[in-house]
Design a protein around this motif. Structure first.
Motif, PDB file in Angstrom:
ATOM      1  N   PRO A 112      -0.704  23.974   3.797  1.00 55.09           N
ATOM      2  CA  PRO A 112       0.771  24.162   2.802  1.00 55.09           C
ATOM      3  C   PRO A 112       1.776  23.704   4.366  1.00 55.09           C
ATOM      4  N   LEU A 113       2.608  22.900   3.960  1.00 54.53           N
ATOM      5  CA  LEU A 113       3.360  22.098   5.091  1.00 54.53           C
ATOM      6  C   LEU A 113       4.237  23.232   5.877  1.00 54.53           C
ATOM      7  N   ALA A 114       4.567  24.201   5.100  1.00 61.05           N
ATOM      8  CA  ALA A 114       5.533  25.201   5.792  1.00 61.05           C
ATOM      9  C   ALA A 114       4.672  25.730   6.867  1.00 61.05           C
ATOM     10  N   ARG A 115       3.361  25.804   6.914  1.00 59.23           N
ATOM     11  CA  ARG A 115       2.598  26.592   7.892  1.00 59.23           C
ATOM     12  C   ARG A 115       2.525  25.775   9.278  1.00 59.23           C
ATOM     13  N   LEU A 116       3.020  24.558   9.195  1.00 61.98           N
ATOM     14  CA  LEU A 116       3.122  23.773  10.562  1.00 61.98           C
ATOM     15  C   LEU A 116       4.367  24.043  11.222  1.00 61.98           C
ATOM     16  N   ALA A 117       5.197  24.740  10.811  1.00 54.00           N
ATOM     17  CA  ALA A 117       6.620  25.092  11.223  1.00 54.00           C
ATOM     18  C   ALA A 117       6.376  25.715  12.749  1.00 54.00           C
ATOM     19  N   ASP A 118       5.301  26.251  12.856  1.00 54.70           N
ATOM     20  CA  ASP A 118       5.267  26.971  14.323  1.00 54.70           C
ATOM     21  C   ASP A 118       4.544  26.021  15.364  1.00 54.70           C
ATOM     22  N   SER A 119       4.040  25.065  14.934  1.00 55.89           N
ATOM     23  CA  SER A 119       3.321  24.229  16.082  1.00 55.89           C
ATOM     24  C   SER A 119       4.369  23.206  16.246  1.00 55.89           C
ATOM     25  N   PRO A 120       4.238  22.721  17.759  1.00 56.46           N
ATOM     26  CA  PRO A 120       5.012  21.629  18.101  1.00 56.46           C
ATOM     27  C   PRO A 120       4.433  20.328  17.488  1.00 56.46           C
ATOM     28  N   PHE A 121       5.202  19.541  17.327  1.00 66.59           N
ATOM     29  CA  PHE A 121       4.881  18.073  16.622  1.00 66.59           C
ATOM     30  C   PHE A 121       4.553  17.244  17.694  1.00 66.59           C
ATOM     31  N   LEU A 137       0.892  -1.135   0.074  1.00 63.89           N
ATOM     32  CA  LEU A 137      -0.012  -0.113   0.067  1.00 63.89           C
ATOM     33  C   LEU A 137       0.854   1.335   0.124  1.00 63.89           C
ATOM     34  N   THR A 138       0.421   2.190  -0.958  1.00 68.96           N
ATOM     35  CA  THR A 138       1.072   3.500  -0.531  1.00 68.96           C
ATOM     36  C   THR A 138       0.082   4.698  -0.330  1.00 68.96           C
ATOM     37  N   GLU A 139       0.485   5.361   0.471  1.00 72.87           N
ATOM     38  CA  GLU A 139      -0.671   6.464   0.755  1.00 72.87           C
ATOM     39  C   GLU A 139       0.161   7.935   1.167  1.00 72.87           C
ATOM     40  N   PRO A 140      -0.741   8.967   0.748  1.00 74.81           N
ATOM     41  CA  PRO A 140      -0.089  10.214   1.230  1.00 74.81           C
ATOM     42  C   PRO A 140      -0.030  10.601   2.650  1.00 74.81           C
ATOM     43  N   PHE A 141       0.535  11.348   2.847  1.00 74.87           N
ATOM     44  CA  PHE A 141       0.478  12.032   4.242  1.00 74.87           C
ATOM     45  C   PHE A 141      -0.691  13.146   4.537  1.00 74.87           C
ATOM     46  N   VAL A 142      -1.064  12.960   5.597  1.00 77.61           N
ATOM     47  CA  VAL A 142      -2.144  14.139   6.065  1.00 77.61           C
ATOM     48  C   VAL A 142      -1.619  14.802   7.435  1.00 77.61           C
ATOM     49  N   ALA A 143      -1.873  15.948   7.564  1.00 74.77           N
ATOM     50  CA  ALA A 143      -1.683  16.664   8.518  1.00 74.77           C
ATOM     51  C   ALA A 143      -3.012  16.528   9.903  1.00 74.77           C
ATOM     52  N   VAL A 144      -2.544  16.097  10.794  1.00 77.24           N
ATOM     53  CA  VAL A 144      -3.292  15.987  12.050  1.00 77.24           C
ATOM     54  C   VAL A 144      -3.272  17.243  13.004  1.00 77.24           C
ATOM     55  N   LEU A 145      -4.662  17.855  13.050  1.00 80.87           N
ATOM     56  CA  LEU A 145      -4.770  19.166  13.678  1.00 80.87           C
ATOM     57  C   LEU A 145      -5.839  19.054  14.784  1.00 80.87           C
ATOM     58  N   PRO A 146      -5.661  19.885  15.736  1.00 80.43           N
ATOM     59  CA  PRO A 146      -6.850  20.104  16.422  1.00 80.43           C
ATOM     60  C   PRO A 146      -8.023  20.713  15.895  1.00 80.43           C
ATOM     61  N   SER A 147      -9.280  20.559  16.197  1.00 77.02           N
ATOM     62  CA  SER A 147     -10.325  21.129  15.235  1.00 77.02           C
ATOM     63  C   SER A 147     -10.321  22.756  15.292  1.00 77.02           C
ATOM     64  N   ALA A 148     -10.053  23.030  16.478  1.00 77.63           N
ATOM     65  CA  ALA A 148      -9.822  24.425  16.433  1.00 77.63           C
ATOM     66  C   ALA A 148      -8.545  25.052  16.100  1.00 77.63           C
ATOM     67  N   ILE A 183      -2.013  17.835   2.659  1.00 78.71           N
ATOM     68  CA  ILE A 183      -1.118  18.656   2.660  1.00 78.71           C
ATOM     69  C   ILE A 183      -0.428  19.019   1.406  1.00 78.71           C
ATOM     70  N   THR A 184       0.181  20.072   1.126  1.00 76.85           N
ATOM     71  CA  THR A 184       0.612  20.604  -0.376  1.00 76.85           C
ATOM     72  C   THR A 184       1.957  20.957   0.185  1.00 76.85           C
ATOM     73  N   PRO A 185       3.106  20.369  -0.484  1.00 78.89           N
ATOM     74  CA  PRO A 185       2.856  19.641  -1.545  1.00 78.89           C
ATOM     75  C   PRO A 185       2.163  18.170  -1.252  1.00 78.89           C
ATOM     76  N   GLY A 186       1.456  17.597  -2.050  1.00 79.60           N
ATOM     77  CA  GLY A 186       0.959  16.203  -1.457  1.00 79.60           C
ATOM     78  C   GLY A 186       1.699  14.800  -2.328  1.00 79.60           C
ATOM     79  N   THR A 187       3.027  15.310  -2.584  1.00 76.92           N
ATOM     80  CA  THR A 187       3.482  14.255  -3.512  1.00 76.92           C
ATOM     81  C   THR A 187       4.081  12.986  -2.655  1.00 76.92           C
ATOM     82  N   ALA A 188       4.389  13.608  -1.631  1.00 76.01           N
ATOM     83  CA  ALA A 188       5.041  12.356  -0.527  1.00 76.01           C
ATOM     84  C   ALA A 188       4.154  11.304  -0.345  1.00 76.01           C
TER      85      ALA A 188
END
Lengths: 295, 295
Positions: B188-197, B167-178, B265-270
């Motif tokens: 956009p992936l870069a916008r996650l830079a500010d949040s802790p992982f 199976l291959t599948e893309p990645f998704v961002a996991v975010l609090p609803s809020a 996420i974008t880019p969604g190629t990975a």
DNA sequence: TGGACTGATATCTCTGGGCGTATGGACCGT
DNA sequence: ACGGTCCATACGCCCAGAGATATCAGTCCA
């Protein structure tokens, strides 16, 4: 049941190799060189359709298929060996069953000795003894219900049966202790002519019956039959009760009753014969072995 | 265990003859002419040392020796046939056991489908599934504790292992609803830079871990790790609790928590890859069959 | 008495395979 | 690098035995 696809031979090689896990050692145990063993295993694997051993350098081990086959092979080998041994035992008469018919009067005389001698040499044979009178024994021998009979005076010309004399014994007079003749050491036969006789019914054993009446006829009289009894013990009891006298095989002395006296007779030449009887064409090897232990 | 004295071949002929009690009929059932059958029986009798059949004119019957040998012969024949069948089954991988290690996150995604497809074709195989993370799976494959592993991004050059992508599948961002980004359809992936992982510890699966950090690096930042959790479900719970965001394989969408949003996420190629892994030199046919049922 | 049916025997062919020796090839240790 | 170990392969000998056909011998029945 399909035709066997795997020679037992190969399964043996396989089992040994599975134990040794070493071609060289297994070959030694099998008494062959190593290459033939390799071949046998290869052939076996061809027939099974799958390898039975992993050949990793340095050591070999069973495959899943080999692990499945091994117990079956071992069971088959052991089973055949056991079956063969059992068949040989049965074939040689070392094991099996021996059905013996015997006249009740012999239970205390010849039977124990014969049985003991036989079982000493063939302890694995299960004897199956059954009490029966002469005529039923002959019938049972013919229809295969018993293998061997022990009886008195077979007499008649039974061509299909064989007889081996086991014991001969004289006759004795059976008298009440109070009987006048009981004071003699030996009773002249003719002097019994006046007393009623107690005998076994002729049907129970015509040979002996006729021999007894012939005996009397030889002494010049026909015995007057007072009573019949189906067992010798009963004969003695009736004699003790004073209902008559009797003539019986000497082994009747085994019966110990206070009021009964056993006396030799004159002339004392007549003897009664106890014989083992068997069906001449009986292939049962146990029978042959029994006959071989007869004295 | 001695060398077998009786060829299974003869025992087969013997068993059939014992059933038919008629040389002609038995020969027909064996597919041979009558004289060869007579010979085989004679040979067998020679080896046993005793006749196995009474030949009476008109009919034959088993001797005592034959009666002893027959059940052994039948058991051996049936046993060998059964063992052969079992060995063939095991050799072809139709039966046996398959020990499968799998990453917990796959229990709800690929595992059920793969297992069902396999068991449909090989219903007699007993599967033995055990949850374990990537690194232990690789170790278990090497030491033979498991036969097959299901894992993400094996990545490293394991020469002795084979891998088949399942199976291959893309990645998704996991975010609090809020989370502010949760309002976007695609993050956009870069916008996650500010949040802790929130991530799984690297040791649990270095391949996936490195892929995620590489993903971030590609977007120009190094993820700031806030927490570790050993299960994806916990990751979601921590995200829901507002402790951070995460990047995860798309199949995490199976987790349904009210306070958690999954976004492309974008880019969604990975793409992350799920692979079945096995030991290349594993001779277990069940493994081969399992691989054959992979899509 | 002759024919049907049974199993045993004689004789031939042919091949599978059991066993051997010699050798090859992989892997191990020193 | 080299000998030692272990198994596989190649080849050859040879025989046990599987199979066939033809025939014999005993029993039973018509």
């Amino acid at each position: 049941m399909d035709r066997p696809e795997l020679p037992l031979h190969h399964l043996h090689a396989f089992a040994v190799l599975a134990e040794e896990l070493h071609f060289g050692h297994a070959a030694v145990r099998l008494g062959i060189a190593q290459p033939p063993l390799s071949q046998q295993i290869r052939r076996l694997e061809e027939r099974v359709g799958h390898p039975l051993f992993h050949r990793e350098p340095g050591r070999i081990s069973l495959t899943a298929a080999g692990r499945e086959l091994l117990p079956a092979a071992q069971r088959a080998l052991a089973g055949v060996a056991a079956g063969l041994a059992a068949a040989r035992d049965a074939g040689s008469g070392r094991t099996g069953r021996l059905r013996i018919g015997f006249a009740a009067s012999l239970a205390l005389t010849v039977l124990p000795g014969l049985l003991r001698a036989f079982l000493e040499r063939f302890p694995e044979v299960r004897p199956d003894i059954r009490e029966m009178t002469t005529a039923p024994q002959l019938a049972a021998l013919h229809d295969g219900t018993i293998d061997v009979g022990l009886l008195r005076e077979p007499h008649s010309g039974e061509a299909e049966l064989g007889f081996a004399t086991v014991l001969t014994e004289p006759f004795v007079a059976v008298l009440p202790s109070a009987h006048p003749l009981a004071s003699l050491r030996s009773v002249p036969l003719a002097r019994l002519a006046d007393s009623p006789f107690v005998l076994l019914p002729r049907a129970a054993g015509p040979g002996l019956y006729d021999q007894i009446t012939d005996l009397c006829a030889g002494a010049g009289f026909t015995p007057r039959i007072g009573r019949h009894a189906v067992e010798w013990l009963t004969v003695c009891a009736l004699v003790e009760a004073g209902l008559g006298v009797s003539l019986a095989p000497a082994s009747i002395r085994r019966v110990r009753l206070a009021g009964v006296a056993f006396r030799a007779i004159t002339p004392g030449t007549a003897r009664t014969r106890v014989a083992a009887a068997w069906c001449r064409d009986d292939p049962n090897p146990v029978v042959a072995n029994f006959l071989a232990t007869l004295p």
